[in-house]
Design an enzyme around this catalytic site. Structure first.
Site, mmCIF file in Angstrom:
data_model
loop_
_atom_site.group_PDB
_atom_site.id
_atom_site.type_symbol
_atom_site.label_atom_id
_atom_site.label_comp_id
_atom_site.label_asym_id
_atom_site.label_seq_id
_atom_site.Cartn_x
_atom_site.Cartn_y
_atom_site.Cartn_z
ATOM 1 N N ASP A 70 0.094 -18.753 -10.449
ATOM 2 C CA ASP A 70 1.446 -19.243 -10.706
ATOM 3 C C ASP A 70 2.372 -18.419 -9.816
ATOM 4 O OD1 ASP A 70 4.027 -19.719 -11.654
ATOM 5 O OD2 ASP A 70 3.346 -20.087 -13.705
ATOM 6 N N LYS A 100 12.710 -23.340 -10.755
ATOM 7 C CA LYS A 100 13.286 -22.004 -10.539
ATOM 8 C C LYS A 100 13.754 -21.834 -9.094
ATOM 9 C CE LYS A 100 11.939 -21.765 -14.790
ATOM 10 N NZ LYS A 100 10.621 -21.326 -15.182
ATOM 11 N N ARG A 158 3.898 -44.963 -9.420
ATOM 12 C CA ARG A 158 3.308 -43.860 -10.191
ATOM 13 C C ARG A 158 2.286 -43.114 -9.327
ATOM 14 N NH1 ARG A 158 -0.529 -44.983 -13.626
ATOM 15 N NH2 ARG A 158 0.476 -46.836 -14.481
ATOM 16 N N TYR A 201 3.169 -16.688 -18.381
ATOM 17 C CA TYR A 201 4.311 -17.477 -18.868
ATOM 18 C C TYR A 201 3.968 -18.013 -20.259
ATOM 19 C CZ TYR A 201 7.673 -21.243 -19.248
ATOM 20 O OH TYR A 201 8.662 -22.075 -19.696
HETATM 21 C C1 LIG Z 1 9.523 -21.761 -16.065
HETATM 22 C C2 LIG Z 1 8.125 -21.392 -15.751
HETATM 23 C C3 LIG Z 1 7.066 -22.295 -15.955
HETATM 24 C C4 LIG Z 1 7.275 -23.662 -16.598
HETATM 25 O O1 LIG Z 1 8.010 -24.505 -15.746
HETATM 26 P P1 LIG Z 1 8.984 -25.686 -16.264
HETATM 27 O O2 LIG Z 1 9.538 -26.199 -14.984
HETATM 28 O O3 LIG Z 1 9.995 -25.050 -17.172
HETATM 29 O O4 LIG Z 1 8.151 -26.687 -16.991
HETATM 30 C C5 LIG Z 1 5.798 -21.910 -15.574
HETATM 31 N N1 LIG Z 1 5.559 -20.684 -15.042
HETATM 32 C C6 LIG Z 1 6.544 -19.788 -14.837
HETATM 33 C C7 LIG Z 1 6.234 -18.459 -14.256
HETATM 34 C C8 LIG Z 1 7.869 -20.104 -15.186
HETATM 35 O O5 LIG Z 1 8.834 -19.205 -14.987
#
Ligand SMILES: *Cc1c(COP(=O)(O)O)cnc(C)c1O
Length: 363
Positions: free
Chosen positions: A176, A201, A54, A105
């Site tokens: 982000d 992504k 962990r 987001y």
């Molecule tokens: C998809 C997304 C998230 C969340 O990520 P997950 O992997 O789905 O938990 C956060 N920020 C942005 C800009 C996203 O496109």
């Protein structure tokens, strides 16, 4: 956590495309495997650098070196983008103030709203493209959440000015960087304290993994310790298989982005002035394009039903082209038009993508 791989590939001085391929690679002693090992273990023989899985895993370390090298900082992998978001927000003290864009987001905004409802923090929402108003909102804040380009309107914020203002005001800045990726934008170089990724992504890129990451400045020891402590304590850890797949994804990030961005630019050229569209939104680079379909929600939904090659689905950044009417989600901002379709352009042949989309738009 102590890195467990003995990488001997210094990436200093290398360009991003090369870093994407070599960072985190193991040494080259005779007989050393070239592929990164997928290490499945829950624990380790005592008295080594890591005692329990962990707290650390060699597959994590390889991924973290690769992403850290691309962003110019130290990375920590998490079980999802949202786990990374939650870790970043754990830096806000109880009773603290967070400045966040309306257009962040939706999961990030929902987390902030939930924590506000519990009385843990206060949220000041801002229009991120209004630099002056956002800077004004920084007074007395603890953390500013930044995201650019915005999703799905694809507006571009002046990150450099905002990060600088946050530093001057003593406000922690988090970016982000999921949409832009470190190949297009490296917020730590602009002076930001922390980068967050939904690795799900572009970094993974094959629509087969949910994963997240935080990347901290090289001089951000305190934040790094807090985040890795949060990961170990709350246990929002990444599976080694997912991490291994994401590392494999990073190896081709530059190629996928190059092709997807070229496809997107060509589609924008052909979509501009299309009779079925009121507007094409495109920040000038990247592989996400948003279009406002004439005829609103119904007409946009019909396009999603008619496409055969494009995949109607949420999420983005995979090798396959995806289309989604964003307002089908109740949580989507009212500032987003009902007829807006977000296109995540993939790496297929652009002629095929165009024929399928054009025919779906014409009905
Ligand atoms: C998809 C997304 C998230 C969340 O990520 P997950 O992997 O789905 O938990 C956060 N920020 C942005 C800009 C996203 O496109």
């Amino acid at each position: 956590m102590t890195a467990m791989t003995s990488t001997d590939e210094s990436t200093t001085g290398l360009r991003p495309a090369t870093r994407a391929v070599v960072a985190g690679r193991e040494g080259r002693e005779p007989g050393q495997q070239v592929g990164s090992p997928l290490v499945l273990t829950s624990t380790y023989a005592a008295d080594g650098p890591v005692n329990y899985a962990r707290n650390g895993n060699p597959t994590w370390s390889a991924f973290e070196e690769a992403l850290g090298s691309l962003e110019g900082g130290r990375a920590l992998v998490f079980g999802s983008g949202m786990a990374a978001v939650a870790a970043a927000l754990s830096l806000v003290p109880i009773g603290g103030v967070v400045v966040a864009p309306h257009s962040a987001y939706n999961g990030t905004l929902a987390t902030l709203k939930e924590r506000e409802k519990r009385g843990e923090l206060t949220v000041r929402t801002v229009e991120l493209t209004d630099t002056a108003a956002t800077v004004d909102a920084l007074a007395g804040a603890d953390l500013v959440w930044l995201e650019s380009p915005t999703n799905p309107l694809l507006e571009v914020a002046d990150l450099e000015a905002l990060v600088e203002a946050a530093r001057a005001a003593g406000v922690l800045s988090v970016v982000d960087n999921t949409f832009a990726t470190p190949l297009a934008q490296r917020p730590l170089e602009l002076g930001s304290d922390l980068v967050v990724h939904s690795v799900t992504k572009y970094l993974s890129g094959h629509s087969d993994v949910i994963l997240g990451a935080c990347v901290v400045r090289e001089d951000g020891d305190q934040i790094f310790t807090a985040l890795s402590g949060h990961r170990s304590l709350y246990g929002a850890i990444a599976g080694p298989l997912e991490t291994w797949l994401a590392l494999r994804g990073i190896r081709t990030l530059h190629l996928r982005l190059e092709r997807a961005s070229a496809n997107a630019a060509e589609l924008v050229r052909r979509l501009t002035g299309h009779p079925a569209l009121e507007r094409v939104r495109y920040p000038g680079c990247g592989a996400i394009v948003s279009v406002d379909v004439a005829g609103g929600a119904e007409a946009a939904e019909a396009v999603c039903r008619r496409v055969r090659l494009w995949v109607p689905s949420t999420s983005l950044g995979g090798v396959e082209s995806q289309v989604e009417r964003r307002r089908r989600w109740e949580s989507e901002s009212a500032a987003v038009p009902e007829g807006l379709l977000r296109l995540s352009v993939g790496i297929e042949d652009v002629g095929d993508l165009w024929r399928d989309l054009d025919s779906a738009l014409r009905g």
